[in-house]
Enzyme design. Structure first.
Site, PDB file in Angstrom:
ATOM      1  N   ARG A  18       5.074  39.686  -3.953  1.00  0.00           N
ATOM      2  CA  ARG A  18       5.137  40.765  -2.963  1.00  0.00           C
ATOM      3  C   ARG A  18       5.323  42.138  -3.589  1.00  0.00           C
ATOM      4  NH1 ARG A  18       9.306  37.873   0.697  1.00  0.00           N
ATOM      5  NH2 ARG A  18       9.165  36.160  -0.786  1.00  0.00           N
ATOM      6  N   GLU A  31      17.288  32.327  -5.439  1.00  0.00           N
ATOM      7  CA  GLU A  31      18.105  31.900  -4.295  1.00  0.00           C
ATOM      8  C   GLU A  31      17.852  30.433  -3.935  1.00  0.00           C
ATOM      9  OE1 GLU A  31      17.441  34.358  -0.880  1.00  0.00           O
ATOM     10  OE2 GLU A  31      19.308  33.744   0.072  1.00  0.00           O
TER      11      GLU A  31
HETATM   12  O1  LIG Z   1      16.663  38.427  -6.083  1.00  0.00           O
HETATM   13  P1  LIG Z   1      16.068  37.060  -6.175  1.00  0.00           P
HETATM   14  O2  LIG Z   1      17.035  35.971  -5.888  1.00  0.00           O
HETATM   15  O3  LIG Z   1      15.377  36.837  -7.467  1.00  0.00           O
HETATM   16  O4  LIG Z   1      14.983  36.924  -5.004  1.00  0.00           O
HETATM   17  C1  LIG Z   1      14.068  37.938  -4.696  1.00  0.00           C
HETATM   18  C2  LIG Z   1      12.678  37.506  -5.049  1.00  0.00           C
HETATM   19  O5  LIG Z   1      12.297  36.363  -4.269  1.00  0.00           O
HETATM   20  C3  LIG Z   1      11.080  36.643  -3.569  1.00  0.00           C
HETATM   21  O6  LIG Z   1       9.989  36.250  -4.292  1.00  0.00           O
HETATM   22  P2  LIG Z   1       9.625  34.716  -4.523  1.00  0.00           P
HETATM   23  O7  LIG Z   1      10.151  34.312  -5.866  1.00  0.00           O
HETATM   24  O8  LIG Z   1      10.040  33.930  -3.339  1.00  0.00           O
HETATM   25  O9  LIG Z   1       8.062  34.762  -4.679  1.00  0.00           O
HETATM   26  P3  LIG Z   1       6.869  35.271  -3.751  1.00  0.00           P
HETATM   27  O10 LIG Z   1       6.924  36.785  -3.733  1.00  0.00           O
HETATM   28  O11 LIG Z   1       5.695  34.763  -4.486  1.00  0.00           O
HETATM   29  O12 LIG Z   1       7.046  34.696  -2.378  1.00  0.00           O
HETATM   30  C4  LIG Z   1      11.098  38.146  -3.416  1.00  0.00           C
HETATM   31  O13 LIG Z   1       9.806  38.669  -3.166  1.00  0.00           O
HETATM   32  C5  LIG Z   1      11.681  38.616  -4.714  1.00  0.00           C
HETATM   33  O14 LIG Z   1      10.711  38.681  -5.749  1.00  0.00           O
HETATM   34  N1  LIG Z   2      16.145  35.915   1.930  1.00  0.00           N
HETATM   35  C1  LIG Z   2      14.918  36.056   1.451  1.00  0.00           C
HETATM   36  N2  LIG Z   2      13.918  36.543   2.241  1.00  0.00           N
HETATM   37  C2  LIG Z   2      12.689  36.692   1.732  1.00  0.00           C
HETATM   38  N3  LIG Z   2      12.340  36.392   0.477  1.00  0.00           N
HETATM   39  C3  LIG Z   2      13.301  35.912  -0.322  1.00  0.00           C
HETATM   40  N4  LIG Z   2      13.283  35.540  -1.614  1.00  0.00           N
HETATM   41  C4  LIG Z   2      14.519  35.121  -1.947  1.00  0.00           C
HETATM   42  N5  LIG Z   2      15.355  35.228  -0.919  1.00  0.00           N
HETATM   43  C5  LIG Z   2      14.617  35.718   0.119  1.00  0.00           C
END
Ligand SMILES: O=P(O)(O)OC[C@H]1O[C@H](OP(=O)(O)OP(=O)(O)O)[C@H](O)[C@@H]1O
Ligand SMILES: Nc1ncnc2[nH]cnc12
Length: 163
Positions: A81, A118
């Protein structure tokens, strides 16, 4: 503030900025218990469905970089994202955008960093050739949860001699 002095009021510019931030916040979708019980998932992609909110997001972030991160030479974006937000900032500022991808997606010589997030474990990678030693890289993502992704990305940049 001096005793008895009038409280400072927001300038028109500041009011506009706050309105933009409210519009952005209003357009973030909330999904309890996704992708697993106990997680409140914040869907930032819903902003992209509303051009006014997306425009406000771009303006707020570009202004933030211009005011607070003046030394920025490159924007680094986190998979996936961060790729929706980083490039529009980089293009507006006419500076390069560097993707930081999940493991196994980038060709050529890459540097890898593992991390815990997370709801699971993951690893991020960067193409070594995309980082010039000493370059000041501002990392962009849609959301912080544990901060693990961002910390891992900072580690990657430092491993490649970026700042
Ligand atoms: O602070 P954190 O605990 O690291 O979580 C935040 C990250 O998690 C989500 O991405 P995700 O890894 O789910 O990947 P995506 O964007 O491909 O859905 C979000 O877009 C951040 O990059
Ligand atoms: N709470 C949350 N919402 C959306 N994206 C996430 N990636 C990790 N934690 C998230």
């Amino acid at each position: 503030m001096l005793r008895g002095a009038a409280a400072p009021t927001a300038t028109d510019e500041q009011k506009k900025e706050l309105e933009k931030i409210e519009l952005i916040k209003k357009n973030i979708g909330l999904y309890p218990d996704f992708p697993k019980a106990g997680v409140l998932f914040r869907d930032t992609c819903t902003i992209l469905r509303q051009p006014n909110a997306f425009q406000a997001l771009k303006e707020v972030l570009v202004q933030c970089v211009r005011v607070h991160f003046v030394e920025t030479e490159c924007i680094g974006g986190l998979d996936a994202r961060g790729f929706l937000i980083g490039p529009i900032i980089a293009l507006e500022l006419r500076i390069p955008f560097i993707p930081i991808r999940k493991r196994g997606k980038l060709p050529g010589k890459v540097t890898t960093e593992e991390y815990t997030k997370e709801y699971g474990k993951d690893a991020v990678e960067i193409q070594d050739e995309s980082v010039t030693a000493g370059a000041k890289i501002l990392l962009v993502d849609d959301l912080l949860a544990t901060g693990g992704s961002l910390q891992a990305s900072c580690n990657l940049i430092e491993k490649c001699y970026g700042k």
